[in-house]
Design a protein around this motif. Structure first.
Motif, PDB file in Angstrom:
ATOM      1  N   ARG A  70     -45.840 -31.893  -7.553  1.00  0.00           N
ATOM      2  CA  ARG A  70     -45.012 -32.996  -7.049  1.00  0.00           C
ATOM      3  C   ARG A  70     -43.554 -32.651  -7.331  1.00  0.00           C
ATOM      4  NH1 ARG A  70     -46.884 -37.809 -11.179  1.00  0.00           N
ATOM      5  NH2 ARG A  70     -46.498 -36.744 -13.155  1.00  0.00           N
ATOM      6  N   ASP A  71     -42.722 -32.943  -6.347  1.00  0.00           N
ATOM      7  CA  ASP A  71     -41.318 -32.554  -6.417  1.00  0.00           C
ATOM      8  C   ASP A  71     -40.442 -33.780  -6.206  1.00  0.00           C
ATOM      9  OD1 ASP A  71     -38.832 -31.463  -6.258  1.00  0.00           O
ATOM     10  OD2 ASP A  71     -39.258 -30.108  -4.600  1.00  0.00           O
ATOM     11  N   PRO A  72     -39.718 -34.243  -7.240  1.00  0.00           N
ATOM     12  CA  PRO A  72     -38.857 -35.421  -7.084  1.00  0.00           C
ATOM     13  C   PRO A  72     -37.693 -35.204  -6.140  1.00  0.00           C
ATOM     14  CG  PRO A  72     -38.489 -34.380  -9.216  1.00  0.00           C
ATOM     15  CD  PRO A  72     -39.675 -33.705  -8.612  1.00  0.00           C
ATOM     16  N   GLU A  73     -37.505 -33.962  -5.697  1.00  0.00           N
ATOM     17  CA  GLU A  73     -36.423 -33.668  -4.757  1.00  0.00           C
ATOM     18  C   GLU A  73     -36.940 -33.398  -3.347  1.00  0.00           C
ATOM     19  OE1 GLU A  73     -33.874 -30.643  -6.268  1.00  0.00           O
ATOM     20  OE2 GLU A  73     -33.459 -31.710  -8.140  1.00  0.00           O
ATOM     21  N   ILE A 127     -41.516 -34.582   6.065  1.00  0.00           N
ATOM     22  CA  ILE A 127     -41.175 -34.478   4.658  1.00  0.00           C
ATOM     23  C   ILE A 127     -41.520 -33.077   4.186  1.00  0.00           C
ATOM     24  CG2 ILE A 127     -41.649 -35.366   2.340  1.00  0.00           C
ATOM     25  CD1 ILE A 127     -42.490 -37.996   3.634  1.00  0.00           C
ATOM     26  N   THR A 128     -40.633 -32.466   3.413  1.00  0.00           N
ATOM     27  CA  THR A 128     -40.906 -31.158   2.838  1.00  0.00           C
ATOM     28  C   THR A 128     -40.538 -31.168   1.371  1.00  0.00           C
ATOM     29  OG1 THR A 128     -40.597 -28.774   3.142  1.00  0.00           O
ATOM     30  CG2 THR A 128     -38.633 -30.154   3.305  1.00  0.00           C
ATOM     31  N   ALA A 129     -41.115 -30.221   0.619  1.00  0.00           N
ATOM     32  CA  ALA A 129     -40.840 -30.127  -0.813  1.00  0.00           C
ATOM     33  C   ALA A 129     -40.921 -28.661  -1.211  1.00  0.00           C
ATOM     34  CB  ALA A 129     -41.840 -30.961  -1.611  1.00  0.00           C
ATOM     35  N   PHE A 130     -40.412 -28.361  -2.385  1.00  0.00           N
ATOM     36  CA  PHE A 130     -40.432 -27.004  -2.904  1.00  0.00           C
ATOM     37  C   PHE A 130     -41.067 -27.022  -4.294  1.00  0.00           C
ATOM     38  CE2 PHE A 130     -37.029 -27.370   0.134  1.00  0.00           C
ATOM     39  CZ  PHE A 130     -37.252 -26.288   0.955  1.00  0.00           C
ATOM     40  N   ALA A 144     -44.160 -39.333  -1.645  1.00  0.00           N
ATOM     41  CA  ALA A 144     -44.222 -37.874  -1.728  1.00  0.00           C
ATOM     42  C   ALA A 144     -43.512 -37.367  -2.974  1.00  0.00           C
ATOM     43  CB  ALA A 144     -43.609 -37.265  -0.474  1.00  0.00           C
ATOM     44  N   ARG A 145     -42.394 -37.973  -3.319  1.00  0.00           N
ATOM     45  CA  ARG A 145     -41.650 -37.540  -4.504  1.00  0.00           C
ATOM     46  C   ARG A 145     -42.400 -37.854  -5.794  1.00  0.00           C
ATOM     47  NH1 ARG A 145     -35.477 -39.431  -2.787  1.00  0.00           N
ATOM     48  NH2 ARG A 145     -34.946 -37.502  -1.635  1.00  0.00           N
TER      49      ARG A 145
END
Length: 303
Positions: free
Chosen positions: A11-14, A28-31, A65-66
């Motif tokens: 999980r990525d808060p950014e 939505i995308t995350a790293f 998601a974050r």
């Protein structure tokens, strides 16, 4: 060990909004800049939290998601610690939420207020089957839109309208859960350094798979949930447990101090302990009021 309890996810808060590759629709995308966590150990009612998200509120989708991670619809590698990278379109999130919410409403309508699946049934010999699946898809998000997806089932001893409706709910719910478990979960052969024997371990492939697996376990175990009295989030209630239960120690502490401050204010207004107990709500005892009042005195809120 509980099924899927060792499942890990990123999980990525950014996490952020970003155009999807195909048609530039936002998603939505995350790293991998966040943390690894264990959804099925740390969130006992994640399926209820997803069902409660407003699928038309893009900020609410991003917030989920974050806090919990991507659903995993763009996952390439189904093994190891999952990330679920790529861009997940909003429509993917909306569909996932609608179907989970529909399943919850079939299982426990009181956990998903305002959602009432449309049941149009017709009799065929000793079975009842869906008559208008397209209407059901549009109104409830049920994933049955083709003739081969009709759900057939035997009606039990109760052949009243309510009995048929209950049987339809059970059959449809079972089909929905099994369909998603087949797509989103897997069984793996695991070996461990300190154990001579291999183990077959069922578990989810993605976060969405973990959510469906958790829902399946709740249905099979006939688990009960109630809203946390502090934050309103869902918390599992063990069978036979009648007391107040909070979703976390943090919420329990916050509620305690909220009660202390409220009692202090009521005492300043000249209320007696008996009156305060009534005003604080059903189930509050005089002993609890006395404890909160004593804490307020120790903290200098009262003299």
């Amino acid at each position: 060990m509980d099924i899927g309890s060792d499942f890990l996810w990123w999980r990525d808060p950014e996490a952020r909004f970003e155009p999807a590759d195909r048609d530039a629709a936002l998603g939505i995308t995350a790293f991998c800049g966040g943390e690894v966590w264990s959804p099925l150990r740390e969130e006992p009612a994640l399926f209820l939290k997803l069902a409660a998200v407003d699928e038309n509120d893009e900020d609410a989708l991003l917030a989920f998601a974050r806090e919990y991670g991507m659903l995993g619809s763009r996952m390439d590698d189904p093994t190891g610690v999952e990330f679920g990278g790529g861009v997940e379109e909003f429509e993917v999130w909306r569909d996932a939420i609608r179907v989970v919410r529909a399943a919850v409403s079939l299982w426990r309508p009181d956990y998903s207020p305002g959602i009432e699946p449309v049941l149009a049934l017709r009799w065929v010999r000793s079975h009842a089957i869906w008559d208008n699946p397209v209407e059901c898809v549009e109104s409830s998000g049920l994933p049955f839109s083709r003739p081969e997806d009709y759900v057939s089932f035997r009606v039990g001893d109760d052949d009243s309208d309510e009995g048929v409706k209950a049987a339809a709910h059970r059959a449809t719910l079972t089909a929905m859960v099994n369909k998603h478990l087949a797509l989103l979960t897997a069984v793996e052969l695991r070996t461990y350094a300190d154990c001579e024997h291999a183990h077959l371990v069922p578990g989810p492939r993605t976060l969405l798979g973990a959510i469906w697996l958790q829902l399946a376990g709740a249905i099979a175990g006939n688990l009960q949930y109630r809203a946390c009295p502090q934050c309103g989030g869902w918390v599992e209630v063990p069978e036979g447990f009648e007391g107040v239960r909070y979703c976390s120690k943090k919420c329990s502490i916050r509620k305690y101090w909220s009660n202390v401050y409220e009692v202090a204010e009521l005492v300043k207004q000249g209320k007696s302990d008996e009156q305060i107990a009534v005003l604080m709500g059903e189930g509050v005892t005089l002993k609890q009021v006395e404890g909160w009042r004593n804490t307020a005195i120790k903290r200098g809120r009262l003299r």
